[in-house]
Write an enzyme that holds these catalytic residues in place. Structure first.
Site, mmCIF file in Angstrom:
data_model
loop_
_atom_site.group_PDB
_atom_site.id
_atom_site.type_symbol
_atom_site.label_atom_id
_atom_site.label_comp_id
_atom_site.label_asym_id
_atom_site.label_seq_id
_atom_site.Cartn_x
_atom_site.Cartn_y
_atom_site.Cartn_z
ATOM 1 N NE ARG A 49 -38.942 5.161 -8.637
ATOM 2 C CZ ARG A 49 -39.756 4.588 -9.183
ATOM 3 N NH1 ARG A 49 -39.578 3.914 -10.324
ATOM 4 N NH2 ARG A 49 -41.225 4.572 -8.467
ATOM 5 C CB THR A 74 -36.692 6.822 -15.447
ATOM 6 O OG1 THR A 74 -37.039 6.692 -14.158
ATOM 7 C CG2 THR A 74 -35.270 7.535 -15.654
ATOM 8 C CG LEU A 117 -33.968 4.604 -19.164
ATOM 9 C CD1 LEU A 117 -34.152 5.889 -19.799
ATOM 10 C CD2 LEU A 117 -33.036 4.371 -17.800
ATOM 11 C CG ASP A 118 -38.280 2.584 -13.366
ATOM 12 O OD1 ASP A 118 -38.276 1.336 -13.643
ATOM 13 O OD2 ASP A 118 -37.869 2.846 -12.230
ATOM 14 C CE LYS A 119 -46.853 5.365 -17.773
ATOM 15 N NZ LYS A 119 -48.291 5.158 -17.615
#
Length: 317
Positions: free
Chosen positions: A235, A137, A133-135
């Site tokens: 996104r 998120t 997961l992105d930082k």
């Protein structure tokens, strides 16, 4: 001892299948390092055809300590056994050490939490990162504790044999309210730090969304499901459609016109939100060893929930 059914099989594949807990690439590396024998003599060629009746052995060295250092970072564990950990990742936590984020990551936290229980992946005591997961998120993640679990879970994610749903707060209201967004994703042609929908050298990407709730035409809470798993997929796809995520520092390039449709304080709260409003709300998959169906869900974190609360109370124009 190799039976007649194994005759002609590559030695590394035969040993990997026989052991069951090591990947073929790991076995191949051990063979190259001189750790394998056939009938007591060194086996050097991983591609050598197996000989029926021969005895094959592989000396597996103990796992070495992982390079990242364990750090006592609090984690919210949803489920854990000897094979895997399911957790609720907070926003702001980087998953893996990288330039600019050498420590303070999820991997550092997992090494402190379960370091002694890790059997070793690729010969190193480390957690197996199945997906990221992105930082900024938040939400549900699964991490492997064994090489066998990592291999099986990686195949599960690659084959999309799972159930995963995200909550996304986007500017504007997509039309139709439920649909698919399809478009190849690759590096942006001029900004290499961004991804984009591209016509060349991209990877197929498909996102399914459904509108959970809309606040006039200003913004909408969407439930998103991924048919593919590309970097920044939700996104990128929503931004391409003109509905970037609230707070997205990469794909929200200017103040959206839809913000004018919100009353204060909701308008100010959404424009000031410091991260992308994206949350991995649920994850379902089969246990990589037992085959049991597992399903996990977590509500949005406090900052996301507060944003929704402000919209519900003061979101009118």
């Amino acid at each position: 001892m190799a039976g007649p059914e194994a005759a002609g099989t590559r030695a590394d594949r035969f040993l990997a299948d026989a052991i069951g807990s090591l990947s073929r690439s790991r076995v191949k590396a051990l063979i190259a390092a001189g750790a394998a024998t056939r009938d007591g003599k060194p086996l050097r060629d991983a591609a050598e055809a197996v000989r029926a009746g021969s005895t094959y052995a592989l000396a597996i060295p103990p796992a070495t300590d992982a390079l990242p250092l364990p750090q006592d970072i609090p984690l919210t564990i949803l489920f854990e056994d000897r094979d895997l950990i399911v957790l609720d990742k907070p926003a702001g936590l980087v998953v893996h050490p990288a330039p600019g984020n050498q420590d303070g990551t999820l991997v550092n936290a997992l090494l402190a939490h379960a370091g002694e229980e890790l059997e070793g992946i690729g010969g190193e005591k480390r957690p197996g990162i199945v997906h990221r997961l992105d930082k900024d998120t938040s939400g549900v993640m699964v991490v492997a504790k064994t090489e066998r679990a990592l291999r099986t879970l990686s195949e599960t994610f690659a084959n999309r044999d799972l159930d995963r749903e995200y909550l996304a707060l986007a500017w504007g209201v997509p039309q139709p309210p439920a649909a698919e967004i399809e478009g190849d994703i690759g590096r942006h042609p001029t900004d290499r730090k961004r991804m984009a929908v591209v016509t060349r050298n991209g990877k197929h990407a498909l996102t399914r969304y459904a509108t959970e709730r809309a606040w006039g035409a200003a913004c909408a809470l969407l439930r998103c499901r991924l048919a593919t798993g590309r970097t920044h997929q939700i996104r990128v796809h929503l931004a391409e459609r003109g509905h970037p995520l609230v707070g997205d520092p990469v794909y929200l390039r200017r103040t959206p016109a839809a913000a004018r449709l919100l009353a204060e304080p909701a308008r100010g709260a959404l424009l000031a939100f410091p991260r992308q409003a994206l949350h991995a709300a649920s994850l379902g998959f089969r246990h990589p060893v037992t085959g049991e169906a597992l399903q996990f869900g977590v509500p949005p974190p406090a900052d996301f929930a507060a944003l929704l609360g402000i919209l519900t109370k003061d979101g009118g124009a």
